[in-house]
Design an enzyme around this catalytic site. Structure first.
Site, mmCIF file in Angstrom:
data_model
loop_
_atom_site.group_PDB
_atom_site.id
_atom_site.type_symbol
_atom_site.label_atom_id
_atom_site.label_comp_id
_atom_site.label_asym_id
_atom_site.label_seq_id
_atom_site.Cartn_x
_atom_site.Cartn_y
_atom_site.Cartn_z
ATOM 1 C CD GLU A 289 -2.497 -6.037 2.564
ATOM 2 O OE1 GLU A 289 -2.294 -5.329 3.218
ATOM 3 O OE2 GLU A 289 -2.288 -7.217 2.403
ATOM 4 C CD GLU B 147 -0.042 -4.124 -1.531
ATOM 5 O OE1 GLU B 147 1.377 -4.511 -0.973
ATOM 6 O OE2 GLU B 147 -1.003 -4.186 -0.851
HETATM 7 C C1 BGC Z 1 1.024 -5.105 2.781
HETATM 8 C C2 BGC Z 1 0.760 -5.150 4.401
HETATM 9 C C3 BGC Z 1 1.556 -4.430 5.102
HETATM 10 C C4 BGC Z 1 0.399 -2.637 4.443
HETATM 11 C C5 BGC Z 1 0.304 -1.622 5.873
HETATM 12 C C6 BGC Z 1 0.097 -3.612 2.332
HETATM 13 O O1 BGC Z 1 1.168 -3.504 1.438
HETATM 14 O O2 BGC Z 1 0.207 -6.399 1.990
HETATM 15 O O3 BGC Z 1 1.976 -6.398 4.417
HETATM 16 O O4 BGC Z 1 1.114 -4.188 6.263
HETATM 17 O O5 BGC Z 1 -0.069 -2.479 3.396
HETATM 18 O O6 BGC Z 1 1.620 -0.969 5.022
#
Ligand code: BGC
Length: 475
Positions: free
Chosen positions: A383, A175
């Site tokens: 993610e 990111e």
């Molecule tokens: C990040 C994580 C973070 C998650 C929730 C993403 O932007 O890669 O490290 O914990 O979002 O905020």
């Protein structure tokens, strides 16, 4: 472990079929052990120590203690039936000052982790940078200075040599938009800079670092002879560019479908600018070798001849992190920025206050395909997840029904995108564990596994059991 023992085959992934199912974490959020085995300080150690930076005054000093409890974490992944685990490597463990001398003890941790994954037939997806920059590099200017991109490539070469025979996929950066925006523009994340639009340089130098690191990873990874993941020819066959059989390389972006708050031309223009910063800055560059027109002025000040060619290395996979769409309107008179974000109404909210919009993920994925066509590599959802203030019941179990609904609907949204023709190869939930949620400390729990931060004890939540069944069903 010998090469033969480390060897895993795609057929051993059982009911998961031709798709990566698993979960993700990041080094500073789970490892702890910040002073152990020669690890150097990172910008997050420094930032967390500053009063008022972290909601509960905490830090990642202990976090989930995964540095010591990694076997338990890998067993949790096995129990889930996962065939992929996305973790990140802490640069300050490997190069305590961010350059030069390699810390063998730090590197050995990732060696153990990768071998432990292979022994469990779980594909290691290794991210090289998930925001924990070595502090000495920040002291020299961090990502605002060009030299950091070069340092990142050198670090990537070290990692390629150490692990390139066994990982299943590389992620260069996690990111870069969020790191640029929260770390350098607004200062709510480390390193806490408030440069507003001048933070662009931190985005560009991360992209340059991505391009240089991609070259280093391909030049330095040697698969095919040692019996690691790539030697199966299975999952590595995503069109990897390296003639040496380098694992596929991906960039992991936080992407958001951007909507204008009204049909007015002003709001539409502001939405286009926001979309350029958040999404297209990190897509047009790597997939087309251009910056969006909206960013031409900012780019002119920082981009050197040849940078875009370096940045636009062919990508094997695109990592997509999705949480929610973004609503944008034209800025008010006192706003120094060319856009303003507006809360999205009419949807349920997570514990973080983020709107739950699963169809946004379908829109995002199909939109990528429409915009980039054949230039879009296969996608992995690297993610996706939600925080809720879930607590154990009297019997110790955590009944996180809202998280189950969230995951169910978002996985269905991925299915819809696949049916619409988008080549999505994986879905990795954020996160395997409750962990250190950056500026929110331990107040936001994203895990499918509960962590008792006083004892380190892990308890799979109801969502973990649900996800296990979902993985077993496959598509
Ligand atoms: C990040 C994580 C973070 C998650 C929730 C993403 O932007 O890669 O490290 O914990 O979002 O905020």
């Amino acid at each position: 472990m010998t090469g033969a023992e480390a060897r895993v085959s795609t057929s051993s992934t059982g009911g998961t079929g031709d798709f990566w199912w698993g979960a993700a974490t990041a080094s500073y959020q789970v490892e702890g052990a910040v002073d152990e085995d020669g690890r150097g300080p990172s910008i997050w150690d420094t930032f967390s120590a500053e009063p008022g930076r972290i909601a509960d005054g905490s830090s990642g000093a202990v976090a989930c203690d995964s540095y010591h409890r990694w076997r338990e974490d890998l067993d949790l992944l096995s129990g889930l039936g996962a065939n992929a685990y996305r973790f990140s490597i802490a640069w300050p463990r490997v190069q305590p000052t961010g350059s030069g001398q390699v810390n063998a003890a730090g590197l050995a941790y990732y060696d153990r982790l990768v071998d432990g994954l292979l022994a469990r037939s779980i594909a290691p997806f290794a991210t090289l940078f998930h925001w924990d920059l070595p502090q000495p590099l920040q002291d020299a200017g961090g990502w605002i200075v060009r030299d950091t991109a070069q340092r990142f490539a050198e670090y990537a070469a070290v990692i390629a040599e150490a692990l390139g025979d066994r990982v299943a996929a590389w992620g260069t950066l996690n990111e870069p938009f969020v790191h640029m925006a929260l770390g350098y523009a607004f200062g709510s994340h480390a390193p806490g800079e408030t440069l507003l639009l001048d933070a662009f340089a931190a985005g560009h130098h991360q992209l340059l670092g991505h391009g240089l690191a991609t070259q280093a990873l391909r030049a330095g990874s040697r698969q095919g002879s040692t019996g690691g993941w790539g030697s199966t020819g299975g999952r590595g066959s995503t069109g990897g560019q390296g003639s040496t059989g380098s694992p596929p390389v991906m960039l992991v972006n936080n992407l958001t479908p951007v909507r204008a708050a009204s049909p007015s031309t002003e709001d539409a223009a502001a939405a286009a600018v926001y979309d350029a910063f958040h999404n297209r800055m990190f897509l047009d560059t790597v997939l087309r070798g251009t910056y969006p027109d909206e960013l031409a002025d900012a780019a002119e000040r920082v981009v050197h001849d040849g940078d875009l060619a370096t940045i636009a290395q062919p990508l094997d996979l695109l990592g997509v992190n999705y949480y929610n769409p973004t609503l944008v309107r034209a800025p008010g008179p006192d706003n120094p920025l060319p856009f303003e974000l507006v809360p999205i109404e009419g949807y349920p909210l997570t514990g973080f206050g983020w709107p739950v919009v699963p169809e946004g993920l379908t829109d995002l994925l199909t939109g990528l395909r429409q915009t980039y066509g054949e230039a879009l590599p296969p996608v992995v959802v690297t993610e996706n997840g939600c925080s809720y203030p879930d607590e154990p019941g009297p019997d110790g179990t955590v009944d996180d029904a809202a998280r189950i609904a969230y995951l169910d609907r978002h996985i269905a949204a991925v299915g819809a995108a696949r049916e619409a023709g988008v080549d999505v190869r994986g879905y990795l939930a954020w996160s395997l564990l409750d962990n250190f949620e950056w500026a929110e400390g331990y107040t936001q729990r994203f895990g499918i596994t509960r962590v008792d931060f006083a004892t380190g004890e892990r308890t799979p939540k109801a969502s973990y059991e649900w996800f296990r069944e979902r993985i077993a069903r496959g598509w």
